[in-house]
Design a protein around this motif. Sequence first.
Motif, PDB file in Angstrom:
ATOM      1  N   ARG A 214     163.506 -13.576  -0.269  1.00  0.00           N
ATOM      2  CA  ARG A 214     162.924 -13.183   1.018  1.00  0.00           C
ATOM      3  C   ARG A 214     162.882 -11.678   1.193  1.00  0.00           C
ATOM      4  O   ARG A 214     163.678 -10.938   0.628  1.00  0.00           O
ATOM      5  CB  ARG A 214     163.691 -13.810   2.168  1.00  0.00           C
ATOM      6  CG  ARG A 214     165.053 -13.195   2.432  1.00  0.00           C
ATOM      7  CD  ARG A 214     165.687 -13.857   3.655  1.00  0.00           C
ATOM      8  NE  ARG A 214     166.937 -13.248   4.024  1.00  0.00           N
ATOM      9  CZ  ARG A 214     168.048 -13.926   4.223  1.00  0.00           C
ATOM     10  NH1 ARG A 214     168.073 -15.232   4.050  1.00  0.00           N
ATOM     11  NH2 ARG A 214     169.153 -13.310   4.592  1.00  0.00           N
ATOM     12  N   ALA A 215     161.940 -11.246   2.003  1.00  0.00           N
ATOM     13  CA  ALA A 215     161.833  -9.867   2.473  1.00  0.00           C
ATOM     14  C   ALA A 215     162.223  -9.865   3.943  1.00  0.00           C
ATOM     15  O   ALA A 215     162.224 -10.923   4.593  1.00  0.00           O
ATOM     16  CB  ALA A 215     160.406  -9.356   2.298  1.00  0.00           C
ATOM     17  N   GLU A 216     162.567  -8.697   4.477  1.00  0.00           N
ATOM     18  CA  GLU A 216     162.964  -8.602   5.879  1.00  0.00           C
ATOM     19  C   GLU A 216     162.327  -7.384   6.543  1.00  0.00           C
ATOM     20  O   GLU A 216     162.216  -6.322   5.936  1.00  0.00           O
ATOM     21  CB  GLU A 216     164.493  -8.485   5.992  1.00  0.00           C
ATOM     22  CG  GLU A 216     165.229  -9.692   5.473  1.00  0.00           C
ATOM     23  CD  GLU A 216     166.735  -9.559   5.513  1.00  0.00           C
ATOM     24  OE1 GLU A 216     167.392 -10.595   5.380  1.00  0.00           O
ATOM     25  OE2 GLU A 216     167.258  -8.432   5.665  1.00  0.00           O
ATOM     26  N   HIS A 217     161.934  -7.573   7.801  1.00  0.00           N
ATOM     27  CA  HIS A 217     161.518  -6.477   8.678  1.00  0.00           C
ATOM     28  C   HIS A 217     162.593  -6.370   9.753  1.00  0.00           C
ATOM     29  O   HIS A 217     162.969  -7.390  10.348  1.00  0.00           O
ATOM     30  CB  HIS A 217     160.185  -6.792   9.379  1.00  0.00           C
ATOM     31  CG  HIS A 217     159.016  -6.830   8.466  1.00  0.00           C
ATOM     32  ND1 HIS A 217     158.194  -5.753   8.273  1.00  0.00           N
ATOM     33  CD2 HIS A 217     158.518  -7.820   7.696  1.00  0.00           C
ATOM     34  CE1 HIS A 217     157.242  -6.072   7.421  1.00  0.00           C
ATOM     35  NE2 HIS A 217     157.422  -7.331   7.055  1.00  0.00           N
ATOM     36  N   TRP A 218     163.086  -5.167  10.028  1.00  0.00           N
ATOM     37  CA  TRP A 218     164.071  -4.939  11.085  1.00  0.00           C
ATOM     38  C   TRP A 218     163.449  -4.060  12.154  1.00  0.00           C
ATOM     39  O   TRP A 218     162.926  -2.991  11.858  1.00  0.00           O
ATOM     40  CB  TRP A 218     165.297  -4.229  10.550  1.00  0.00           C
ATOM     41  CG  TRP A 218     166.156  -5.025   9.611  1.00  0.00           C
ATOM     42  CD1 TRP A 218     166.099  -6.362   9.349  1.00  0.00           C
ATOM     43  CD2 TRP A 218     167.214  -4.518   8.798  1.00  0.00           C
ATOM     44  NE1 TRP A 218     167.065  -6.714   8.438  1.00  0.00           N
ATOM     45  CE2 TRP A 218     167.759  -5.605   8.075  1.00  0.00           C
ATOM     46  CE3 TRP A 218     167.763  -3.257   8.604  1.00  0.00           C
ATOM     47  CZ2 TRP A 218     168.827  -5.452   7.189  1.00  0.00           C
ATOM     48  CZ3 TRP A 218     168.810  -3.111   7.725  1.00  0.00           C
ATOM     49  CH2 TRP A 218     169.344  -4.196   7.036  1.00  0.00           C
ATOM     50  N   ILE A 219     163.550  -4.477  13.417  1.00  0.00           N
ATOM     51  CA  ILE A 219     163.067  -3.709  14.559  1.00  0.00           C
ATOM     52  C   ILE A 219     164.234  -3.508  15.511  1.00  0.00           C
ATOM     53  O   ILE A 219     164.831  -4.493  15.981  1.00  0.00           O
ATOM     54  CB  ILE A 219     161.919  -4.429  15.300  1.00  0.00           C
ATOM     55  CG1 ILE A 219     160.769  -4.738  14.334  1.00  0.00           C
ATOM     56  CG2 ILE A 219     161.425  -3.590  16.477  1.00  0.00           C
ATOM     57  CD1 ILE A 219     160.718  -6.180  13.926  1.00  0.00           C
ATOM     58  N   VAL A 220     164.587  -2.261  15.802  1.00  0.00           N
ATOM     59  CA  VAL A 220     165.710  -1.971  16.691  1.00  0.00           C
ATOM     60  C   VAL A 220     165.267  -2.151  18.134  1.00  0.00           C
ATOM     61  O   VAL A 220     164.281  -1.559  18.575  1.00  0.00           O
ATOM     62  CB  VAL A 220     166.260  -0.546  16.461  1.00  0.00           C
ATOM     63  CG1 VAL A 220     167.348  -0.214  17.473  1.00  0.00           C
ATOM     64  CG2 VAL A 220     166.788  -0.407  15.036  1.00  0.00           C
ATOM     65  N   VAL A 221     166.014  -2.976  18.868  1.00  0.00           N
ATOM     66  CA  VAL A 221     165.751  -3.213  20.289  1.00  0.00           C
ATOM     67  C   VAL A 221     166.572  -2.258  21.139  1.00  0.00           C
ATOM     68  O   VAL A 221     166.083  -1.664  22.094  1.00  0.00           O
ATOM     69  CB  VAL A 221     166.056  -4.682  20.665  1.00  0.00           C
ATOM     70  CG1 VAL A 221     165.899  -4.914  22.153  1.00  0.00           C
ATOM     71  CG2 VAL A 221     165.176  -5.629  19.859  1.00  0.00           C
ATOM     72  N   SER A 222     167.858  -2.090  20.796  1.00  0.00           N
ATOM     73  CA  SER A 222     168.723  -1.149  21.511  1.00  0.00           C
ATOM     74  C   SER A 222     169.841  -0.702  20.588  1.00  0.00           C
ATOM     75  O   SER A 222     170.223  -1.401  19.652  1.00  0.00           O
ATOM     76  CB  SER A 222     169.292  -1.786  22.777  1.00  0.00           C
ATOM     77  OG  SER A 222     170.075  -2.925  22.458  1.00  0.00           O
TER      78      SER A 222
END
Length: 121
Positions: free
Chosen positions: A47-55
């Motif tokens: 798998r690949a992953e995308h990380w998006i910071v919310v806080s």
Amino acid sequence: REEHNLHTTVYRPWGSYRGIDRGERHQVKRITVAPGEQLSLQMHHHRAEHWIVVSGTAEVQREDETFLLRENESTFLSMGTVHRLRNPGRIELCLIEVQSGSYLGEDDIVRLEDGYGRTNG
């Protein structure tokens, strides 16, 4: 029915994650990391992953580079990339992780280093 056996929030020594959505080749999680804590240095075969910071602030180690992500910033981790997530801040880190690939099971985590005695690489 099996719903009573499934928990949407999974607790780990570094914080927790909650499954938000799951399909045949994708999965979305809300990950929280306590201040000063970090996940294992790891990689995934399937798998690949995308990380998006919310806080909060995320310190990302991706292969040989280390960088910070702040609210509304993101990064991509391709299959096989060695990576680690750490919360260097004083408040809880919250991010959204979008996984995509042919296999999304937790047993696809190859831990290379771990502060909690869970290495398998």
